[in-house]
Scaffold this motif. Structure first.
Motif: not given
Length: 413
Positions: A325-333, A379-393
């Motif tokens: 997941v990319v964190a960008a600066s407000g106003g980008y692009p 990285v996780a065993d399922t796609l939904s778990a990988a999404c949850d882990e990315a957004y949790r961090h």
């Protein structure tokens, strides 16, 4: 051996990280790099003329060129002429990305499936074509535009505005325009490691180009990605044969064989895969989800590419899912503020990490310096778990005007 990676963004951080995992690598140098990647790399600042001497003086086994601009400028040719082992295509072969018209002509001549198109060098004939065209259409500036030279026009007015920006305002410099058929389907992308003759393809990944949730808003350089895309696997043989096989054969026939990493951006249509674009290097942010799942040693891949032995390369993959997941600066692009302090709550995780892109060193830590600031990859065993882990961090990270999509990967499950 040591490795020298050319570039400074999140892609290069992920490449450096992949090389750092090799037991055959002592030090990964990155030029110019950024201060967020010092966890896996030693930063150096080299102009093109100094790279060969640095490589010879520092036991550099391979120079790995990350971004498209130095490849389009011929850096790989220069280094090879100086006897340096380099991963990246020649300037002539890099036209597969640096000129969309060249790429489309290759695809037309060698029967690579893609959208119908026309190329124009001036505003008036392009505008005349639009008056008889059916919409939507896709308007592309011919040259490199950092992912910002493409407009999907749903009306004559939108198309005309795009043409005026390219031809009259010269927003991307002096360039031709490709106008092509709008393809209906869903997008995915895939890389091929190739020595110019043989190739081996990677897992599929999926980028999210629009700025906002639900694929709304302006196109960006990419707001996140996930891999693998299991639903694309049924087309692997067709992609290998009709996309990579034919394109590489065409480049050989044109006298510019392609050696390095070839990226194919695909639209999966009712009639099968169609090429949206080729890139002459690793894509960003797809690299940040593909390389964390790669088990094969990066040095072995480089040796196979450089030594013409890709046919012996057996890629091995972690049977899990990765999300970035990319964190960008407000106003980008568009325009955005710089120098904003980045705050990250400490975490210890083997499953999630930050790849830094547009950052600089400030007195009290890192600060923003670009539109796309950083990525959280998990990285996780399922796609939904990988999404949850990315957004949790991702929720542990903050800076003023931070913006990120909250639906990366959702299309995959």
């Amino acid at each position: 051996m040591n490795i020298l990676v050319i570039g400074g963004g999140g892609r290069e951080h992920a490449i450096a990280h992949a090389f750092s995992r090799s037991p055959r690598v002592h030090t990964v140098f990155v030029s110019p790099g950024n201060p967020g990647m010092t966890d896996v790399a030693t930063l150096v600042s080299l102009d093109d003329a100094a790279i060969a001497a640095f490589a010879r003086g520092n036991d550099v086994g391979f120079v790995f060129i990350g971004p498209e601009q130095p490849l389009a400028n011929g850096l790989a040719d220069t280094l090879r002429a100086d006897g340096v082992r380099v991963i990246g295509p020649s300037q002539a072969a890099a036209r597969i990305e640096s000129s969309k018209a060249f790429a489309k002509d290759i695809m037309r001549r060698y029967d690579v499936p893609t959208a119908a198109y026309e190329v124009f060098g001036d505003y008036e004939p392009a505008c005349a074509f639009l008056r008889t065209a059916a919409f939507p259409l896709v308007i592309k500036a011919d040259g490199l535009a950092a992912g910002k030279g493409v407009t999907v026009a749903h009306s004559f007015e939108e198309a005309d505005e795009a043409l005026r920006g390219i031809f009259i305002d010269q927003r991307f410099g002096q360039t031709d325009v490709v106008i092509e058929e709008f393809l209906v389907g869903w997008e995915t992308s895939i890389f091929a490691f190739t020595d110019g003759e043989q190739f081996v393809s990677t897992i599929f990944s999926q980028d999210h180009k629009p700025l906002l949730n639900g694929d709304k808003g302006p196109n960006t350089g990419g707001m996140g990605a996930y891999a693998p895309v299991k639903s694309a696997e049924r087309w692997r043989d067709e992609v290998n044969e009709k996309v990579f096989g034919r394109a590489l054969a065409g480049l050989r026939a044109e006298g510019c064989p392609f050696s390095g990493i070839l990226y194919a951006g695909l639209m999966m249509t009712a009639d099968g895969p169609r090429v949206v674009e080729f890139n002459c290097r690793f894509g960003d942010p797809e690299t940040e989800v593909v390389l964390p799942l790669l088990l094969t040693d990066m040095v072995s891949i480089c040796e196979a590419i450089d030594g013409g032995e890709v046919q012996n390369l057996q890629l091995k993959w972690n049977d899990r899912f990765a999300v970035a997941v990319v964190a960008a600066s407000g106003g980008y692009p568009g325009s955005y503020r710089k120098g904003l302090a980045i705050n990250i709550e400490p975490w210890q995780s083997d499953e999630a990490r930050v790849y830094y892109a547009g950052v600089k060193q400030a007195e009290d830590g890192l600060a923003t310096s670009g539109g796309r600031v950083l990525l959280v990859a998990a990285v996780a065993d399922t796609l939904s778990a990988a999404c949850d882990e990315a957004y949790r961090h991702m929720n542990k990270i903050s800076f003023d005007d931070i913006i990120y999509r909250t639906d990366i990967g959702a299309k995959g499950y």
